[in-house]
Motif scaffolding. Sequence first.
Motif: not given
Length: 154
Positions: A97-120
């Motif tokens: 459903i959610h992907g493995g640890w490797g998938t989650s780890y690879n998405e951390v950088w993108q998550w940070c970028q989304v957080l910066k963009r949508y949370v002033p």
Amino acid sequence: MHNVDLSQDDALEFPDLPHKRCNRTSSSLDSGELEVGVSKDHPKMNSDMLATLILPTVKADPRTSVPVLIVNIRSQLRYTSSYPKAWIAKQKALEKIHGGWGTSYNEVWQWCQVLKRYVPGCVTNLETELAYYNDRLLRGCQVFKRLFWSFKQC
């Protein structure tokens, strides 16, 4: 009931039960009817198959307990899974459903970028280190070190 002819020095503690000893076996062991210590777990029902079976239940509620999943498996297959096998199946279903640890780890950088963009006013700081294996540098690989984020209100 099977009679076992044994000498007095080789007497069994429970003579009424089928036993195997010194190349002498009772016929119930040969027929596969009963053996002491045999697992009830079916070898063909592996955790991958069970993960596919319980996937809709876990998707609907990821907090579903393992005993509830065992009941779910029993109602669908008429087979009672062991607790460890059902637990592993749940972990595999969650990974599907959610992907493995490797998938989650690879998405951390993108998550940070989304957080910066949508949370002033949000601040993020993702730190990684060079990856080594047996004192040799692995080129192109980095290892997660730490992640900091803070919202403007904090």
